[in-house]
Write an enzyme that holds these catalytic residues in place. Structure first.
Site, mmCIF file in Angstrom:
data_model
loop_
_atom_site.group_PDB
_atom_site.id
_atom_site.type_symbol
_atom_site.label_atom_id
_atom_site.label_comp_id
_atom_site.label_asym_id
_atom_site.label_seq_id
_atom_site.Cartn_x
_atom_site.Cartn_y
_atom_site.Cartn_z
ATOM 1 C CE LYS A 116 -4.385 -1.653 1.869
ATOM 2 N NZ LYS A 116 -5.372 -1.557 2.946
ATOM 3 C CE LYS A 198 -9.030 -11.456 -2.756
ATOM 4 N NZ LYS A 198 -8.625 -10.943 -1.474
ATOM 5 C CE LYS A 201 -14.019 -3.114 -2.390
ATOM 6 N NZ LYS A 201 -14.920 -3.432 -1.305
#
Ligand code: TRP
Length: 333
Positions: A116, A198, A201
């Site tokens: 991140k 995976k 969204k």
């Protein structure tokens, strides 16, 4: 015979946009199924959400939406404790004490932090770094025995266990050391466009994922466009990841085994199969979508559920936090 005390399960989900079919099959649907066997606590992790910049009004709305969606997916507030993380301030109070019992080096090794901070290089804030400590507080403050988490949160759970053990070692038995909970049929749903990855969204390609609130025609279109492979046999195998993924979805929706699915579509090709997959998803999601809309429109009910949840959670959490504060030498009020 004396009834055995139910084990306590806790999990959380961030209110950042609607869930994907992957979140539903891999997590939220199972949460509903655990309610009778376990004492369940489900939390909307809105404090974790602000480790990335959020628009305040949107975050508030998405928090309500996440609550409505959890209930629509079958989480019953009469059976489970459902609440919003920020409405139980004891989590952040415990988090401070735990952060003083967590090493800089440990947090530096968290792969989610590394990912991140690379992705949001303009906002590598301290909250992003201490995120796993707050997550540890979420879990430990309820004495949770089991924590259902996806692969991306396993390392954080491992850290939670380390923090709990270390604290217990220094201050005496205080925290239950939680275990991961991995459901028996823990289906992992992959991207419809790149089935090696995976379903997420945050994928740039909207055809890669199905959202829980997608309209039927959108679901049909995404299923039809799903990547398969050059032969046309509906069969699960490692060299047919796209077809296998669609079979996993169809199996999760209908309860049919892979063998049954292979027989059902023997000689029928991908076209028919993709339509059947879409229809099975639509059949499962339609009632959820209706219930979601109904709940969102009933704001008073939703707020009542969250208020009651926060009060009950707050009582449990407060007691635990007090105990911890006393152990580390804080003056009692
Ligand atoms: N960090 C988790 C996620 O993004 C959400 C979360 C917050 C959580 N607190 C938790 C999950 C406690 C399990 C237990 O998926």
């Amino acid at each position: 015979m004396e009834e055995q005390k139910k084990k306590r399960i806790l999990s959380g989900i961030q209110p950042t946009g609607t869930f994907t079919l992957g979140n539903y099959i891999g997590a939220v649907r199972n949460w509903g199924q655990l309610q009778d066997e376990y004492e369940c606590i489900y939390m909307i992790a809105n404090l974790h959400a602000i480790t990335l910049r959020q628009e305040p009004a949107k975050l508030r709305q998405q928090t309500r939406e996440a609550a409505a969606l959890l209930l629509a997916c079958g989480i019953d507030p009469a059976k489970s404790l459902v609440f919003v993380q920020s409405q139980v301030p004891a989590h952040t109070q415990l988090s401070w004490v735990l952060s003083c019992n967590t090493q800089f080096g440990e947090l530096s090794r968290m792969t989610q932090f590394k990912d991140k901070s690379a992705k949001h290089a303009d906002n590598v804030n301290a909250g992003l770094f201490t995120y796993p400590v707050l997550m540890a507080a979420d879990i430990l403050i309820y004495g949770a025995d089991l924590v259902p988490v996806g692969a991306d949160q396993k390392q954080h759970l491992e850290l939670t266990r380390n923090i709990a053990e270390r604290f217990n070692g220094v201050y005496g038995p205080t925290f239950t050391v939680p275990e991961g909970y991995f459901p028996k049929q823990g289906a992992r749903i992959m991207s419809l466009q790149e089935p090696e990855r995976k379903m997420s969204k945050s994928d740039e390609n909207v055809n890669a994922f199905i959202l829980l609130l997608d309209e039927p025609d959108v679901i049909l279109r995404k299923c039809k466009r799903a990547v398969t492979d050059s032969d046309s046999r509906v069969a699960a195998s490692p060299d047919k990841p796209g077809v296998t993924n669609l079979m996993t979805i169809y199996s999760s929706m209908t309860g049919k085994t892979f063998d049954e699915i292979e027989r059902e579509f023997d000689g029928r090709g991908y076209g028919d199969f993709k339509i059947a997959v879409a229809e099975s998803v639509i059949a499962e999601l339609s009632p959820i979508q209706r219930e979601y809309k109904r709940l969102l429109a009933d704001r008073a009910y939703l707020e009542e559920v969250l208020k009651t949840g926060a009060e009950t959670a707050g009582r449990i959490a407060r007691r635990y936090a007090d105990k911890v504060y006393k152990k580390v030498g804080m003056l009692q009020l």
